[in-house]
Design a protein around this motif. Structure first.
Motif, PDB file in Angstrom:
ATOM      1  N   THR A 165      -3.106  -5.894   8.828  1.00 34.56           N
ATOM      2  CA  THR A 165      -3.049  -5.100   7.732  1.00 34.56           C
ATOM      3  C   THR A 165      -2.725  -3.658   8.512  1.00 34.56           C
ATOM      4  O   THR A 165      -2.495  -2.300   8.220  1.00 34.56           O
ATOM      5  CB  THR A 165      -4.890  -4.630   7.492  1.00 34.56           C
ATOM      6  OG1 THR A 165      -5.289  -4.482   8.890  1.00 34.56           O
ATOM      7  CG2 THR A 165      -4.929  -5.545   7.041  1.00 34.56           C
ATOM      8  N   LEU A 166      -1.869  -3.776   9.185  1.00 35.09           N
ATOM      9  CA  LEU A 166      -1.395  -2.340  10.550  1.00 35.09           C
ATOM     10  C   LEU A 166      -0.076  -1.438   9.505  1.00 35.09           C
ATOM     11  O   LEU A 166      -0.524  -0.497   9.716  1.00 35.09           O
ATOM     12  CB  LEU A 166       0.051  -2.978  11.260  1.00 35.09           C
ATOM     13  CG  LEU A 166       0.258  -2.070  12.089  1.00 35.09           C
ATOM     14  CD1 LEU A 166      -0.999  -1.272  13.200  1.00 35.09           C
ATOM     15  CD2 LEU A 166       1.554  -2.957  13.542  1.00 35.09           C
ATOM     16  N   PHE A 167       0.058  -2.474   8.686  1.00 34.67           N
ATOM     17  CA  PHE A 167       0.916  -1.051   7.816  1.00 34.67           C
ATOM     18  C   PHE A 167       0.125  -0.675   6.847  1.00 34.67           C
ATOM     19  O   PHE A 167       0.491   0.692   6.558  1.00 34.67           O
ATOM     20  CB  PHE A 167       1.852  -1.862   6.458  1.00 34.67           C
ATOM     21  CG  PHE A 167       2.278  -1.252   5.886  1.00 34.67           C
ATOM     22  CD1 PHE A 167       4.366  -1.038   6.606  1.00 34.67           C
ATOM     23  CD2 PHE A 167       1.746  -1.223   4.533  1.00 34.67           C
ATOM     24  CE1 PHE A 167       4.987  -0.552   4.871  1.00 34.67           C
ATOM     25  CE2 PHE A 167       2.798  -0.730   3.663  1.00 34.67           C
ATOM     26  CZ  PHE A 167       4.182  -0.205   3.633  1.00 34.67           C
ATOM     27  N   LEU A 168      -1.071  -0.662   6.171  1.00 33.03           N
ATOM     28  CA  LEU A 168      -1.693   0.313   5.642  1.00 33.03           C
ATOM     29  C   LEU A 168      -2.178   0.773   6.747  1.00 33.03           C
ATOM     30  O   LEU A 168      -2.807   2.841   6.211  1.00 33.03           O
ATOM     31  CB  LEU A 168      -2.948  -0.798   5.334  1.00 33.03           C
ATOM     32  CG  LEU A 168      -2.774  -1.699   4.267  1.00 33.03           C
ATOM     33  CD1 LEU A 168      -3.793  -2.754   3.840  1.00 33.03           C
ATOM     34  CD2 LEU A 168      -2.746  -0.784   3.048  1.00 33.03           C
ATOM     35  N   TYR A 169      -2.471   0.672   7.864  1.00 33.74           N
ATOM     36  CA  TYR A 169      -3.335   2.087   8.536  1.00 33.74           C
ATOM     37  C   TYR A 169      -1.994   3.465   9.063  1.00 33.74           C
ATOM     38  O   TYR A 169      -2.178   4.279   9.502  1.00 33.74           O
ATOM     39  CB  TYR A 169      -4.014   1.572   9.826  1.00 33.74           C
ATOM     40  CG  TYR A 169      -4.440   0.673   9.636  1.00 33.74           C
ATOM     41  CD1 TYR A 169      -6.018   1.299   9.105  1.00 33.74           C
ATOM     42  CD2 TYR A 169      -4.860  -0.711   9.662  1.00 33.74           C
ATOM     43  CE1 TYR A 169      -7.268   0.558   8.708  1.00 33.74           C
ATOM     44  CE2 TYR A 169      -6.524  -1.283   9.426  1.00 33.74           C
ATOM     45  CZ  TYR A 169      -7.113  -0.824   9.090  1.00 33.74           C
ATOM     46  OH  TYR A 169      -9.005  -1.287   8.458  1.00 33.74           O
ATOM     47  N   GLU A 170      -0.693   2.896   9.225  1.00 34.06           N
ATOM     48  CA  GLU A 170       0.436   3.326   8.935  1.00 34.06           C
ATOM     49  C   GLU A 170       0.365   3.826   7.662  1.00 34.06           C
ATOM     50  O   GLU A 170       1.560   5.122   7.879  1.00 34.06           O
ATOM     51  CB  GLU A 170       1.461   2.786   9.254  1.00 34.06           C
ATOM     52  CG  GLU A 170       1.680   2.046  11.671  1.00 34.06           C
ATOM     53  CD  GLU A 170       2.165   1.273  11.575  1.00 34.06           C
ATOM     54  OE1 GLU A 170       2.811   0.695  13.390  1.00 34.06           O
ATOM     55  OE2 GLU A 170       3.316   0.498  10.730  1.00 34.06           O
ATOM     56  N   ASN A 171       0.429   3.714   6.642  1.00 31.64           N
ATOM     57  CA  ASN A 171       0.325   4.180   5.724  1.00 31.64           C
ATOM     58  C   ASN A 171      -0.914   4.510   5.021  1.00 31.64           C
ATOM     59  O   ASN A 171      -1.068   3.706   3.750  1.00 31.64           O
ATOM     60  CB  ASN A 171       1.564   3.368   4.735  1.00 31.64           C
ATOM     61  CG  ASN A 171       2.542   3.347   5.365  1.00 31.64           C
ATOM     62  OD1 ASN A 171       3.382   4.347   5.269  1.00 31.64           O
ATOM     63  ND2 ASN A 171       2.481   1.944   6.310  1.00 31.64           N
ATOM     64  N   PRO A 172      -1.869   5.329   5.360  1.00 31.90           N
ATOM     65  CA  PRO A 172      -3.130   5.708   4.528  1.00 31.90           C
ATOM     66  C   PRO A 172      -2.672   6.295   3.878  1.00 31.90           C
ATOM     67  O   PRO A 172      -3.821   6.173   2.652  1.00 31.90           O
ATOM     68  CB  PRO A 172      -3.650   6.605   5.710  1.00 31.90           C
ATOM     69  CG  PRO A 172      -2.031   7.732   6.276  1.00 31.90           C
ATOM     70  CD  PRO A 172      -0.641   6.727   6.481  1.00 31.90           C
ATOM     71  N   LYS A 173      -2.375   7.105   3.426  1.00 35.66           N
ATOM     72  CA  LYS A 173      -1.831   6.821   1.387  1.00 35.66           C
ATOM     73  C   LYS A 173      -1.643   5.813   0.408  1.00 35.66           C
ATOM     74  O   LYS A 173      -1.628   6.113  -0.668  1.00 35.66           O
ATOM     75  CB  LYS A 173      -0.990   8.181   1.049  1.00 35.66           C
ATOM     76  CG  LYS A 173      -1.071   9.773   2.052  1.00 35.66           C
ATOM     77  CD  LYS A 173      -0.546  10.588   1.235  1.00 35.66           C
ATOM     78  CE  LYS A 173      -0.945  12.205   2.739  1.00 35.66           C
ATOM     79  NZ  LYS A 173      -0.005  13.006   1.617  1.00 35.66           N
ATOM     80  N   VAL A 174      -1.353   4.607   1.087  1.00 32.19           N
ATOM     81  CA  VAL A 174      -1.118   3.751   0.208  1.00 32.19           C
ATOM     82  C   VAL A 174      -2.406   2.912  -0.246  1.00 32.19           C
ATOM     83  O   VAL A 174      -3.135   2.662   0.529  1.00 32.19           O
ATOM     84  CB  VAL A 174      -1.011   2.665   0.824  1.00 32.19           C
ATOM     85  CG1 VAL A 174      -0.140   1.192   0.349  1.00 32.19           C
ATOM     86  CG2 VAL A 174       1.363   3.047   1.073  1.00 32.19           C
ATOM     87  N   GLY A 175      -2.182   2.804  -1.629  1.00 29.66           N
ATOM     88  CA  GLY A 175      -3.816   2.094  -2.583  1.00 29.66           C
ATOM     89  C   GLY A 175      -4.943   3.072  -2.614  1.00 29.66           C
ATOM     90  O   GLY A 175      -4.872   3.991  -2.140  1.00 29.66           O
ATOM     91  N   ASN A 176      -5.729   2.811  -3.109  1.00 32.55           N
ATOM     92  CA  ASN A 176      -6.550   3.107  -3.720  1.00 32.55           C
ATOM     93  C   ASN A 176      -7.613   2.883  -2.367  1.00 32.55           C
ATOM     94  O   ASN A 176      -7.885   1.490  -2.795  1.00 32.55           O
ATOM     95  CB  ASN A 176      -7.240   2.789  -5.180  1.00 32.55           C
ATOM     96  CG  ASN A 176      -8.766   3.561  -5.459  1.00 32.55           C
ATOM     97  OD1 ASN A 176      -9.391   4.772  -4.692  1.00 32.55           O
ATOM     98  ND2 ASN A 176      -9.841   3.184  -5.963  1.00 32.55           N
TER      99      ASN A 176
END
Length: 233
Positions: A165-176
Motif C-alpha cells: 500500500t506504499l503507493f497510496l501513502y505516497e498519493n494521499p488524494k487517490v481514492g475515497n
C-alpha cells in the motif's frame, strides 16, 4: 448484493531477523494461529486467507494452513502486491484487509468497525497507519478490491510491488479514503509490538504472561495499561 469481506495475512517463513517467526509458538500456539483465531471472532468477515510465496521455504506455512483448515494462496516472493491482489481475486473478495504475519495483536473490534464504515460510506481505503497513532505491529488496512486492482496498474517502482500500500501513502488524494486515529489510548503511539526480532518475541511472551495466557484479554485498553506501567518500553 452482499459484499464479501476477507482478511489476507501476508507472511513468509524465511525472515532474516527472526527465522520462522510466524510459526513460533506462544502458549503452545503458533503466532499465525493466534492471528487467525482473533480474526475469526469477527462475524462480518467471510474469509480468512494466508498469502505466502511459492518458495520451498514456505512449504511449512502451507502445511500448517492445510492442517488447520486455513485458506492458503501461494504466489510471487518479491511482488507482494500481486500476491495480495491475486489472493483476493481467487477467493472472490470485494473488500480485503491486509494484515502482516508479524502483527500478533490484531484488534478484532477495530476490524468490525472498519467493515461497517466501508459498507456505509463506500470507502476505497481505510487505514490506521498514517500518523502512527496506533502501535507498530497493530496496523490494519482495508481495501476495496476493484479499487486496488485499478491502482495496482499504476505501480511503477520496485518498492510499490514489495510494499503493498506504499503507493497510496505516497498519493494521499487517490481514492475515497479514511484514516483512523487513536485519540483514546495515550500511551500506545510509538510502541513497537511487531514481531521482528527475538527481543520482540520475548516481549510478546511477556504480554501473554500479564494476560494470564488469555489472548482475548489483550486489547488496546490492556496494552495501554501495560505501556503506562512501563512494561512495553
Amino acid at each position: 448484493m452482499t459484499n464479501r469481506v476477507g482478511v489476507i495475512i501476508l507472511c513468509r517463513y524465511d525472515s532474516k531477523r527472526l527465522y520462522g517467526k510466524v510459526l513460533r509458538k506462544i502458549n503452545n500456539k503458533p503466532i499465525l494461529e493466534w492471528i487467525s483465531l482473533s480474526i475469526g471472532v469477527c462475524q462480518n468477515i467471510d474469509k480468512i486467507c494466508v498469502a505466502t510465496s511459492n518458495e520451498k521455504s514456505d512449504d511449512k506455512i502451507a502445511e500448517f494452513c492445510n492442517k488447520k483448515n486455513i485458506n492458503c494462496y501461494r504466489g510471487s516472493k518479491h511482488n507482494v502486491a500481486k500476491r495480495f491482489l491475486n489472493c483476493a481475486k481467487q477467493f472472490d473478495l470485494d473488500y480485503v484487509f491486509r494484515i502482516n504475519g508479524d502483527n500478533l495483536f490484531v484488534d478484532s473490534t477495530l476490524l468490525s468497525q472498519m467493515v461497517d464504515m466501508a459498507m456505509v460510506q463506500q470507502f476505497d481505503f481505510i487505514s490506521n497507519v498514517e500518523g502512527r497513532t496506533f502501535p507498530f505491529g497493530m496496523s490494519i488496512e482495508l481495501l476495496k478490491v476493484s479499487f486496488f486492482e485499478a491502482i495496482y496498474k499504476k505501480y511503477n517502482k520496485e518498492r510499490h510491488f514489495e510494499h503493498v500500500t506504499l503507493f497510496l501513502y505516497e498519493n494521499p488524494k487517490v481514492g475515497n479514503r479514511k484514516n483512523i486515529k487513536n485519540n483514546k489510548w495515550e500511551y500506545l503511539p510509538g510502541i513497537h509490538l511487531a514481531i521482528d526480532t527475538f527481543e520482540d518475541f520475548k516481549k510478546a511472551e511477556n504480554i501473554f504472561q500479564h494476560a494470564n495466557g488469555d489472548y482475548d484479554k489483550i486489547n488496546y485498553s490492556f496494552l495501554n495499561k501495560m505501556a503506562k506501567e512501563g512494561y512495553l518500553s
